[in-house]
Design a protein around this motif. Structure first.
Motif, PDB file in Angstrom:
ATOM      1  N   PHE A 196     100.850 -48.994 -22.494  1.00 46.04           N
ATOM      2  CA  PHE A 196     101.849 -48.272 -21.706  1.00 46.04           C
ATOM      3  C   PHE A 196     102.472 -47.078 -22.418  1.00 46.04           C
ATOM      4  N   GLY A 197     102.104 -46.841 -23.686  1.00 48.08           N
ATOM      5  CA  GLY A 197     102.680 -45.729 -24.425  1.00 48.08           C
ATOM      6  C   GLY A 197     103.990 -46.111 -25.091  1.00 48.08           C
ATOM      7  N   PRO A 198     104.743 -45.116 -25.574  1.00 47.27           N
ATOM      8  CA  PRO A 198     105.940 -45.387 -26.383  1.00 47.27           C
ATOM      9  C   PRO A 198     107.177 -45.745 -25.554  1.00 47.27           C
ATOM     10  N   TYR A 199     106.985 -46.550 -24.505  1.00 45.72           N
ATOM     11  CA  TYR A 199     108.104 -46.939 -23.635  1.00 45.72           C
ATOM     12  C   TYR A 199     109.171 -47.742 -24.371  1.00 45.72           C
ATOM     13  N   ILE A 200     108.828 -48.309 -25.525  1.00 47.26           N
ATOM     14  CA  ILE A 200     109.798 -49.114 -26.271  1.00 47.26           C
ATOM     15  C   ILE A 200     110.815 -48.252 -27.018  1.00 47.26           C
ATOM     16  N   VAL A 201     110.585 -46.933 -27.098  1.00 46.68           N
ATOM     17  CA  VAL A 201     111.548 -46.041 -27.745  1.00 46.68           C
ATOM     18  C   VAL A 201     112.663 -45.775 -26.731  1.00 46.68           C
ATOM     19  N   ASP A 231     115.901 -44.773 -27.487  1.00 43.52           N
ATOM     20  CA  ASP A 231     116.870 -43.764 -27.887  1.00 43.52           C
ATOM     21  C   ASP A 231     116.256 -43.032 -29.077  1.00 43.52           C
ATOM     22  N   ASP A 232     116.848 -41.920 -29.477  1.00 41.26           N
ATOM     23  CA  ASP A 232     116.344 -41.224 -30.653  1.00 41.26           C
ATOM     24  C   ASP A 232     116.288 -42.196 -31.823  1.00 41.26           C
ATOM     25  N   TYR A 233     115.122 -42.317 -32.416  1.00 43.42           N
ATOM     26  CA  TYR A 233     114.909 -43.111 -33.633  1.00 43.42           C
ATOM     27  C   TYR A 233     115.054 -44.620 -33.421  1.00 43.42           C
ATOM     28  N   PHE A 234     115.139 -45.084 -32.173  1.00 50.44           N
ATOM     29  CA  PHE A 234     115.427 -46.501 -31.905  1.00 50.44           C
ATOM     30  C   PHE A 234     114.381 -47.071 -30.946  1.00 50.44           C
ATOM     31  N   ALA A 235     113.687 -48.127 -31.396  1.00 49.23           N
ATOM     32  CA  ALA A 235     112.677 -48.772 -30.555  1.00 49.23           C
ATOM     33  C   ALA A 235     113.010 -50.242 -30.364  1.00 49.23           C
ATOM     34  N   LEU A 236     112.672 -50.747 -29.178  1.00 55.12           N
ATOM     35  CA  LEU A 236     112.886 -52.151 -28.831  1.00 55.12           C
ATOM     36  C   LEU A 236     111.525 -52.774 -28.500  1.00 55.12           C
ATOM     37  N   PRO A 237     110.760 -53.147 -29.540  1.00 53.90           N
ATOM     38  CA  PRO A 237     109.468 -53.784 -29.272  1.00 53.90           C
ATOM     39  C   PRO A 237     109.661 -55.116 -28.550  1.00 53.90           C
ATOM     40  N   HIS A 238     108.868 -55.319 -27.494  1.00 53.17           N
ATOM     41  CA  HIS A 238     108.897 -56.556 -26.722  1.00 53.17           C
ATOM     42  C   HIS A 238     107.626 -56.617 -25.896  1.00 53.17           C
ATOM     43  N   ALA A 239     107.392 -57.771 -25.301  1.00 55.86           N
ATOM     44  CA  ALA A 239     106.223 -57.953 -24.434  1.00 55.86           C
ATOM     45  C   ALA A 239     106.578 -59.006 -23.399  1.00 55.86           C
ATOM     46  N   MET A 240     105.641 -59.295 -22.516  1.00 62.42           N
ATOM     47  CA  MET A 240     105.856 -60.328 -21.510  1.00 62.42           C
ATOM     48  C   MET A 240     106.164 -61.652 -22.208  1.00 62.42           C
ATOM     49  N   ALA A 241     107.070 -62.404 -21.632  1.00 65.95           N
ATOM     50  CA  ALA A 241     107.551 -63.633 -22.254  1.00 65.95           C
ATOM     51  C   ALA A 241     106.522 -64.762 -22.271  1.00 65.95           C
ATOM     52  N   LYS A 242     105.436 -64.588 -21.537  1.00 66.98           N
ATOM     53  CA  LYS A 242     104.481 -65.691 -21.405  1.00 66.98           C
ATOM     54  C   LYS A 242     103.851 -66.121 -22.723  1.00 66.98           C
ATOM     55  N   VAL A 243     103.601 -65.160 -23.593  1.00 73.02           N
ATOM     56  CA  VAL A 243     102.746 -65.439 -24.754  1.00 73.02           C
ATOM     57  C   VAL A 243     103.538 -65.552 -26.051  1.00 73.02           C
ATOM     58  N   GLY A 244     103.575 -66.737 -26.615  1.00 82.63           N
ATOM     59  CA  GLY A 244     104.030 -66.888 -27.984  1.00 82.63           C
ATOM     60  C   GLY A 244     105.516 -66.806 -28.245  1.00 82.63           C
ATOM     61  N   VAL A 245     106.361 -66.971 -27.230  1.00 83.49           N
ATOM     62  CA  VAL A 245     107.808 -66.971 -27.457  1.00 83.49           C
ATOM     63  C   VAL A 245     108.322 -68.398 -27.282  1.00 83.49           C
ATOM     64  N   ASN A 246     108.937 -68.933 -28.331  1.00 78.15           N
ATOM     65  CA  ASN A 246     109.449 -70.304 -28.302  1.00 78.15           C
ATOM     66  C   ASN A 246     110.919 -70.380 -27.907  1.00 78.15           C
ATOM     67  N   ARG A 247     111.684 -69.318 -28.193  1.00 79.76           N
ATOM     68  CA  ARG A 247     113.097 -69.277 -27.809  1.00 79.76           C
ATOM     69  C   ARG A 247     113.574 -67.824 -27.854  1.00 79.76           C
ATOM     70  N   VAL A 248     114.669 -67.545 -27.174  1.00 79.00           N
ATOM     71  CA  VAL A 248     115.246 -66.197 -27.195  1.00 79.00           C
ATOM     72  C   VAL A 248     115.588 -65.849 -28.637  1.00 79.00           C
ATOM     73  N   ALA A 249     115.165 -64.669 -29.071  1.00 82.14           N
ATOM     74  CA  ALA A 249     115.415 -64.278 -30.456  1.00 82.14           C
ATOM     75  C   ALA A 249     115.310 -62.762 -30.589  1.00 82.14           C
ATOM     76  N   MET A 250     115.943 -62.249 -31.641  1.00 78.06           N
ATOM     77  CA  MET A 250     115.841 -60.832 -31.976  1.00 78.06           C
ATOM     78  C   MET A 250     115.809 -60.697 -33.494  1.00 78.06           C
ATOM     79  N   SER A 251     115.151 -59.640 -33.963  1.00 77.43           N
ATOM     80  CA  SER A 251     115.194 -59.307 -35.385  1.00 77.43           C
ATOM     81  C   SER A 251     115.169 -57.790 -35.504  1.00 77.43           C
ATOM     82  N   LEU A 252     115.648 -57.301 -36.634  1.00 83.56           N
ATOM     83  CA  LEU A 252     115.877 -55.865 -36.812  1.00 83.56           C
ATOM     84  C   LEU A 252     115.244 -55.384 -38.107  1.00 83.56           C
ATOM     85  N   LEU A 253     114.506 -54.290 -38.012  1.00 85.17           N
ATOM     86  CA  LEU A 253     113.943 -53.641 -39.191  1.00 85.17           C
ATOM     87  C   LEU A 253     114.400 -52.183 -39.184  1.00 85.17           C
TER      88      LEU A 253
END
Length: 145
Positions: A54-59, A61-83
């Motif tokens: 889908f391209g860089p839709y996760i960006v 804001d300037d310099y800020f990306a929110l990587p994510h994907a459909m919840a179906k695959v490989g997610v055990n619980r709601v979570a976030m992490s920051l790099l």
């Protein structure tokens, strides 16, 4: 539903100087969630595949990306992490320093945390706090919202 401060804390924030490829940035950003079994490695692949498709839709804001994907695959619980990557990473033509991984189990349980994030990013100086990469300052900022 968890707030941002419930999901982002010291063990889930990392700061590095340089990463060559955006794919590696997403994988490194997600590592704390793999380590605590919030997600499976398949979710990292799904996030990278989504950007490739889908391209860089996760960006968000300037310099800020929110990587994510459909919840179906490989997610055990709601979570976030920051790099935070001090040197900008090229994400398909978009410069990014901050990668905030979102792992959602459904379409609603993460919305309060995203609302907190939106409130934080409305204040332009807060983006600078993230980009500066001081872990204590970042945690303190998140805890204020």
């Amino acid at each position: 539903n968890p707030m941002l401060k419930d999901l982002i804390y010291d063990e889930r924030v990392n700061v590095v100087q340089h990463i060559d490829k955006w794919q590696d940035a997403i994988a490194i950003a997600a590592k704390p969630l793999i380590d605590d079994h919030s997600i499976e490695p398949a979710y990292v692949d799904a996030m990278i595949d989504s950007v490739n498709q889908f391209g860089p839709y996760i960006v968000l804001d300037d310099y800020f990306a929110l990587p994510h994907a459909m919840a179906k695959v490989g997610v055990n619980r709601v979570a976030m992490s920051l790099l935070v990557v001090k040197d900008e990473v090229d994400l398909l033509g978009q410069p990014v320093n901050v990668f905030l991984v979102l792992a959602a189990v459904d379409s609603t349980s993460h919305l309060d945390a995203l609302a907190n994030l939106s409130d934080i990013l409305c204040e332009r100086e807060n983006l600078q706090t993230f980009r500066a990469g001081d872990k204590k300052d970042i945690i303190s900022l998140i805890n204020r919202y």
